[in-house]
Design an enzyme around this catalytic site. Structure first.
Site, PDB file in Angstrom:
ATOM      1  N   GLU A  47       0.857  -1.194   0.000  1.00 45.66           N
ATOM      2  CA  GLU A  47       0.000   0.000   0.000  1.00 45.66           C
ATOM      3  C   GLU A  47       0.897   1.249   0.000  1.00 45.66           C
ATOM      4  OE1 GLU A  47      -1.620   0.836   3.909  1.00 45.66           O
ATOM      5  OE2 GLU A  47      -3.391   1.807   3.065  1.00 45.66           O
ATOM      6  N   ASN A 110      -6.723   6.220  -2.043  1.00 42.89           N
ATOM      7  CA  ASN A 110      -5.664   5.276  -1.714  1.00 42.89           C
ATOM      8  C   ASN A 110      -5.856   4.119  -2.703  1.00 42.89           C
ATOM      9  OD1 ASN A 110      -3.890   3.471  -0.544  1.00 42.89           O
ATOM     10  ND2 ASN A 110      -4.501   3.957   1.553  1.00 42.89           N
ATOM     11  N   LYS A 128      -9.210   2.055  -2.257  1.00 46.19           N
ATOM     12  CA  LYS A 128      -9.496   1.527  -0.908  1.00 46.19           C
ATOM     13  C   LYS A 128     -10.858   1.982  -0.397  1.00 46.19           C
ATOM     14  CE  LYS A 128      -7.106   1.376   3.607  1.00 46.19           C
ATOM     15  NZ  LYS A 128      -5.848   1.824   4.272  1.00 46.19           N
ATOM     16  N   GLU A 148      -6.178   8.909   7.303  1.00 42.82           N
ATOM     17  CA  GLU A 148      -6.683   8.482   5.983  1.00 42.82           C
ATOM     18  C   GLU A 148      -8.050   9.069   5.680  1.00 42.82           C
ATOM     19  OE1 GLU A 148      -5.934   4.681   4.276  1.00 42.82           O
ATOM     20  OE2 GLU A 148      -4.864   4.066   6.056  1.00 42.82           O
ATOM     21  N   CYS A 196      -4.879  -2.869   2.595  1.00 42.22           N
ATOM     22  CA  CYS A 196      -4.673  -2.857   4.050  1.00 42.22           C
ATOM     23  C   CYS A 196      -5.923  -3.146   4.879  1.00 42.22           C
ATOM     24  CB  CYS A 196      -4.019  -1.547   4.471  1.00 42.22           C
ATOM     25  SG  CYS A 196      -3.393  -1.626   6.164  1.00 42.22           S
ATOM     26  N   ASN A 221       0.152  -0.972   5.444  1.00 36.66           N
ATOM     27  CA  ASN A 221       1.006  -0.219   6.370  1.00 36.66           C
ATOM     28  C   ASN A 221       0.319  -0.347   7.714  1.00 36.66           C
ATOM     29  OD1 ASN A 221       3.057   2.022   4.962  1.00 36.66           O
ATOM     30  ND2 ASN A 221       1.368   1.407   3.633  1.00 36.66           N
TER      31      ASN A 221
HETATM   32  N1  CDT Z   1      -3.092   1.470   6.405  1.00 46.50           N
HETATM   33  C1  CDT Z   1      -4.089   0.879   7.095  1.00 46.50           C
HETATM   34  O1  CDT Z   1      -5.189   0.701   6.601  1.00 46.50           O
HETATM   35  N2  CDT Z   1      -3.792   0.518   8.361  1.00 46.50           N
HETATM   36  C2  CDT Z   1      -4.786  -0.050   9.210  1.00 46.50           C
HETATM   37  C3  CDT Z   1      -4.665   0.451  10.578  1.00 46.50           C
HETATM   38  C4  CDT Z   1      -5.898   0.237  11.288  1.00 46.50           C
HETATM   39  S1  CDT Z   1      -5.894   1.099  12.743  1.00 46.50           S
HETATM   40  C5  CDT Z   1      -7.310   0.560  13.488  1.00 46.50           C
HETATM   41  C6  CDT Z   1      -4.768  -1.568   9.213  1.00 46.50           C
HETATM   42  O2  CDT Z   1      -5.840  -2.144   9.098  1.00 46.50           O
HETATM   43  O3  CDT Z   1      -3.727  -2.182   9.376  1.00 46.50           O
END
Ligand code: CDT
Length: 348
Positions: A47, A110, A128, A148, A196, A221
């Site tokens: 990502e 994203n 996303k 985000e 993600c 990430n």
């Molecule tokens: N980048 C991303 O989507 N990270 C999210 C963090 C979630 S925080 C509740 C993940 O699902 O890993």
């Protein structure tokens, strides 16, 4: 009928706030060259691969924020990134790449694209859907932000499964299909992209599985210690425990959803310690339709995770335990598309 394919997750380690896209792209090209030596036909990058994970920062100016996005309608022509697509074409490797997309109308997404080397073009784009985090930064200056919801608009392309040409031999095409003979499980691979946080949502997987997806691919990430988002400040954990927990959940959702949707999956991390302080989990993995980890990252840096998969292994789940046509009971699932939040039964 075997439909074999060698695939790879190209895990990418630390990228600092001031690391240039050009420098990152050179690292991605190095990974692509390693993939070529291993006969890999499809490489999945993380990502927002091209920069540090910028949604953790609040920017003073729109101009600075915009440096983290790709602008213009066609990323294959973007000055900094074009060398990656050129390398993919010359090595005959398909790539899936995540990046921040700024549309000509100014909307931020994203995004992830699949570049087909045999067609020399983007054959599918995904934006996303499940954006985590907050619009406003946390009041606690020690908290790591995840902005985000501030910088991106939820994806407007749905979960579009697609077929990728040139990846398996002897794929049945619409022109070569024999009249009256089933083509199910015999065509070009059916793929789907997520990004993600989407991986934690079973609806996303199921929508792909309903289109026959055989391989779901996603980059991530994921903070190794995101107490403000995970809520673990209520149950204090050491940084090591928090990282193990984040890794456990990442593997859990990948293995469970691959099994429940009878598909392979490739997960790929942007990981390591950005700017010496923002820690992201690693754990990139290739998982089978029976939920087994076939290959996984051993490091927290740039690393190619390679596996040979046979898409015909999806048939067992798709035709037995998870034969949707025989076993799903859609007359009982009405709440899913009708309701977002939880509505509890009346109190006794
Ligand atoms: N980048 C991303 O989507 N990270 C999210 C963090 C979630 S925080 C509740 C993940 O699902 O890993």
């Amino acid at each position: 009928m075997a439909r074999k394919l060698t695939v790879a997750a190209a895990q990418v380690g630390a990228i600092n706030r001031d690391t240039s896209k050009r420098e990152v792209v050179q690292r991605l090209i190095d990974l692509l060259q390693q993939a070529s030596h291993k006969n890999v036909k499809l490489v999945v990058f993380p990502e927002a691969t091209l920069t540090t994970f910028f949604p953790r920062h609040l920017f003073d100016t729109q101009e600075e924020l915009d440096t983290f996005f790709e602008h213009g309608a066609d990323i294959t022509q973007s000055t900094d990134v074009k060398p990656l697509f050129d390398e993919a074409r010359s090595l005959a490797i398909d790539i899936v790449l995540g990046y921040g997309e700024r549309t000509p109308e100014g909307t931020g997404y994203n995004t992830s694209v699949h570049y087909s080397a045999s067609r020399d073009k983007i054959i599918s784009k995904y934006r996303k859907v499940h954006l985590p985090g907050t619009v406003e930064p946390f009041k606690d200056p020690q908290a790591i932000n995840q902005l985000e919801k501030r910088y991106f608009t939820p994806g407007n392309l749905g979960f579009p499964a697609y077929r990728a040409p040139g990846l398996v031999s002897d794929a049945v095409k619409s022109v070569s299909a024999k009249e009256g003979e089933s083509t199910v499980g015999k065509g070009d691979p059916i793929l789907g992209m997520m990004i993600c946080n989407d991986r934690r949502w079973p609806e996303a997987w199921r929508v792909y599985a309903l289109q026959g997806a055989e391989l779901v691919m996603f980059g991530y990430n994921t903070g190794a210690n995101m107490a403000h988002l995970w809520g673990s400040q209520d149950k204090p954990m050491s940084p090591e425990q928090a990282e193990q927990e984040a890794l456990f959940h990442s593997k859990l959702v990948q293995q469970a959803n691959s099994y429940m949707n009878a598909c392979f999956s490739i997960s790929v991390a942007r990981c390591g310690l950005d700017d010496g302080k923002y820690d992201l989990i690693a754990g990139s993995a290739i998982v089978s339709p029976e939920g087994h980890v076939l290959a996984e990252a051993k490091t927290k840096g740039d690393e190619l995770v390679v596996g040979e998969i046979d898409l015909s292994d999806c048939r067992q789940g798709k035709e037995r335990t998870f034969d949707f046509a025989r076993h799903r009971r859609i007359e009982t699932y009405g709440l899913i598309p009708q309701q977002t939040g939880v509505v509890e039964p009346d109190l006794l």
